[in-house]
Design a protein around this motif. Structure first.
Motif, PDB file in Angstrom:
ATOM      1  N   ARG A 266       0.826  -1.207   0.000  1.00 17.21           N
ATOM      2  CA  ARG A 266       0.000   0.000   0.000  1.00 17.21           C
ATOM      3  C   ARG A 266       0.862   1.259   0.000  1.00 17.21           C
ATOM      4  O   ARG A 266       0.381   2.352   0.284  1.00 17.21           O
TER       5      ARG A 266
ATOM      6  N   VAL B 104      -5.820   2.003   7.749  1.00 14.84           N
ATOM      7  CA  VAL B 104      -4.550   1.524   8.290  1.00 14.84           C
ATOM      8  C   VAL B 104      -4.399   2.049   9.707  1.00 14.84           C
ATOM      9  O   VAL B 104      -4.278   3.255   9.916  1.00 14.84           O
ATOM     10  N   GLU B 109      -4.765  -3.551   9.557  1.00 16.28           N
ATOM     11  CA  GLU B 109      -5.251  -2.888   8.340  1.00 16.28           C
ATOM     12  C   GLU B 109      -6.562  -3.568   7.973  1.00 16.28           C
ATOM     13  O   GLU B 109      -6.652  -4.793   8.013  1.00 16.28           O
TER      14      GLU B 109
END
Lengths: 268, 401
Positions: A266, B104, B109
């Motif tokens: 991410r 997050v 997460e």
């Protein structure tokens, strides 16, 4: 990236102690000891900055003067007793946008590297043995931009010189890693701040290969010096790569959790 | 009855969560980012067609933008995909590759929505990778995937990463249509799809994965319980089309990589029950990289992988007992030129399939790619023989923004 660290072995402490209590440097000091002492001092002065983030623009120029540009943003964290952790996320060219490289550098063992490929959402552990390989097609090899640990070279003081008007020590560095693309390097450290001003690289056949110069040094946190511009010239191919650093930020509070394989997916 | 209740409950829960999330976040919105690519693709099939209706060439256009909206430690990612194809109607398709919210936090997460997840380490096939359905009309290499609806929880720790997946909706595999190449004698009719699960596509599939890095080792252990991504295909409607039936399976997987100097050693293994008798399959191999080939900037990677399936000839996969050999050439130039050349052979049948994939940046953020797949399969290799006439050459030009 490109920072060094303090080493606390007895031998090195001895060298440091010697210079601290003001013993004349010439007293029984060999060129090797003096070279190492300069590297240790430079490393000591660049220890303790914690973490940093910055943007990097790379300008690649071929021998015909044609330019191509790549941009990334990156984060680095100092690790006590080991090499830095670095995360690089590519922004341009747009076809590599989102590609991210996570590196754990180590003082004596090979580095750990993972590459995230956004199209496949795949993280690949890659071999870090390609130290001499070109970093994203530039004139910088991976070993030029990774964390410059003291243990990665053996040192020898060569001479005094001036660079851009500044008095410098010139130190020979011989890579300890057999996978290095260099037989030796010569590094110019300025005597006032122990910043590296210039590095001359010699290939495995000992022929001059590249010269790296640093421009626009600025001080951060009242202590740590970072150059705004690196210029690498390849004398054998006529190609150059310029690195332009901007938006340096220190004290971001990064933790090890900001440098994980899971987090790489991410990274933005 | 049970099916519609489950459907309603899942739907309500997701809607409630999503609206709470959006409401809470609107205030923290930062500037959104849009990126993506538009690609022109040309395919040529030089051999005569094997089945009536098939075409010898196709031109197609695809568009895949990505919208990214951060809100502090939350973000929203939406990646639609669309393709229009001149030959095969089934390749005219739209998909949401990703459309999810990500949160997050310090200790976890959480992602909710459609997402793509990749598991595994090997190159020739991805046995362990099971979360997303294969978008087979895109490419026979099975690397393209459909967006999978999920609730994905990731828990990192010093002892490894644990991931839990709840998968409330199933996506069918896409197949080439009657006019398309790279298919068997009968096309798959999506109207005749059946499921072992009573709730059909709304069966709640569950999966878990543990992964960790220990020095030079990267290891992953996974388990999946739910509808198989791989259907059993049977001729139906008087033998004119194939009908897909998706069984309920349990699959345990292991993936392992050792990174040592210039060597990568890789292995993946699965055990699956529920799709015929229980079976094992594994892939093992290596990649060795020679840096600075002949004093140049080029790297040469040599790959070898061995593929086995305990079902032998009764396996429905093309890879029952195969060997892959290949080389990866990376120029390390400003144009990022690279090529992967390889071959897969099944020594028992004498099947040989050869491929070349190469790409180069030809202008700013513009990539030209070439793909070539040739195969020669004897009549007794049921899977490769079906596409024996489908050697193809593909050229694509992708512009990224």
């Amino acid at each position: 990236m490109s920072t060094t660290r303090y080493l606390t072995t007895l031998t090195l402490s001895g060298v440091l102690l010697g210079s601290l209590i003001g013993l004349p440097a010439v007293l029984a000091e060999t060129a090797e000891e003096k070279g190492l002492a300069i590297a240790v001092e430079a490393d000591k002065r660049d220890t303790g900055w914690g973490d940093s983030a910055s943007h990097l623009t790379m300008i690649l120029t071929n021998r015909h003067g044609q330019e191509s540009t790549r941009e990334n943003h990156n984060r680095t964290k100092e690790v006590d007793g080991d090499g830095d952790k670095t995360l690089i996320v590519f922004d341009t060219p747009r076809d590599v946008k989102g590609t991210a490289l996570l590196s754990f550098t180590h003082k004596t063992t090979t580095d750990d590297q993972w590459l995230f490929l956004p199209a496949l959402k795949r993280v690949k552990r890659i071999s870090s043995a390609n130290k001499s390989g070109a970093f994203v097609g530039s004139e910088f090899a991976y070993e030029d931009i990774s964390s410059q640990e003291i243990e990665k070279y053996t040192y020898r003081y060569l001479r005094d010189d001036t660079y851009d008007g500044a008095p410098c020590f010139v130190v020979e560095r011989i890579p300890t890693d057999p996978n290095s693309g260099y037989s030796r390097q010569e590094a110019w450290y300025d005597k006032e701040h122990y910043r590296i001003m210039k590095v001359a690289y010699f290939d495995r056949k000992k022929a001059p290969l590249k010269t790296l110069t640093f421009h626009g040094y600025r001080q951060y946190l009242d202590r740590y010096w970072r150059a705004d511009e690196y210029l690498m010239e390849n004398h054998q191919t006529g190609k150059t790569t310029k690195l332009l650093w901007r938006d340096y930020k220190f004290g971001n509070g990064f933790s090890d959790k900001d440098f994980t394989k899971a987090g790489l997916k991410r990274a933005r | 009855m049970q099916q519609s209740v489950q459907r309603t409950v899942v739907g309500l829960l997701l809607t409630a969560l999503a609206s709470l999330w959006v409401g809470a976040l609107a205030a923290q919105a930062e500037a959104p980012e849009v990126s993506g690519n538009a690609t022109l693709e040309i395919r040529l099939f030089p051999q005569t067609t094997a089945y009536p209706g098939q075409r010898s060439q196709s031109v197609s256009l695809s568009f895949e933008p990505e919208y990214y909206q951060p809100f502090g430690s939350h973000s929203l990612i939406i990646t639609p995909f669309i393709r229009a194809d001149s030959a095969d109607g089934r390749r005219n398709h739209f998909d949401l590759r990703e459309a999810y919210f990500l949160y997050v936090a310090e200790r976890f997460e959480l992602a909710i929505g459609l997402r793509k997840v990749f598991w595994g380490v090997t190159e020739s096939q991805h046995l362990v990778d099971i979360i997303n359905q294969t978008d087979l009309v895109e490419n026979p290499d099975t690397e393209d995937k459909l967006g999978q609806p999920m609730v994905h929880l990731l828990l990192p720790s010093d002892y490894g990463t644990v991931e839990l997946f709840a998968l409330p909706y199933f996506r069918e595999r896409t197949y080439p249509g009657r006019r398309g190449r790279l298919r068997g004698p009968l096309p798959v009719d999506p109207d005749r799809t059946t499921y072992a699960a009573g709730a059909e596509q709304y069966h709640l599939d569950l999966a878990a994965r543990y992964s960790h890095t220990l020095g030079p080792w990267d290891v992953g252990l996974s388990h999946f319980s739910g509808t198989s991504r791989e259907p059993n295909l049977t001729p139906t409607a008087g033998g004119t089309v194939l009908a897909a039936r998706y069984p309920l399976i349990q699959q345990s997987g292991l993936d392992l990589q050792l990174t040592w100097e210039q060597w990568l050693f890789k292995a993946e293994a699965i055990h699956r029950t529920g799709q015929g008798p229980g079976y094992y399959a594994w892939t093992g191999g290596f990649e060795y990289t020679l840096v600075g080939l002949f004093g140049s900037n080029m790297d040469l990677g040599l790959l070898g992988e061995w593929l086995r399936d305990s079902r032998g000839r009764s396996a429905r996969t093309p890879f029952q007992q195969d060997i892959l050999g290949g080389m990866r050439l990376v120029w390390n130039d400003a144009e990022d030129t690279q090529a992967l050349i390889g071959g897969i052979t099944d020594p028992r049948y004498g099947t040989l399939s050869v491929f070349i994939e190469a790409s180069r940046r030809v202008a700013t953020s513009t990539i030209l790619s070439l793909e070539l797949r040739l195969s020669d399969a004897p009549a007794d290799d049921p899977i490769f023989n079906a596409v024996d006439q489908d050697d193809f050459f593909q050229l694509s030009l992708a512009r990224y923004f």
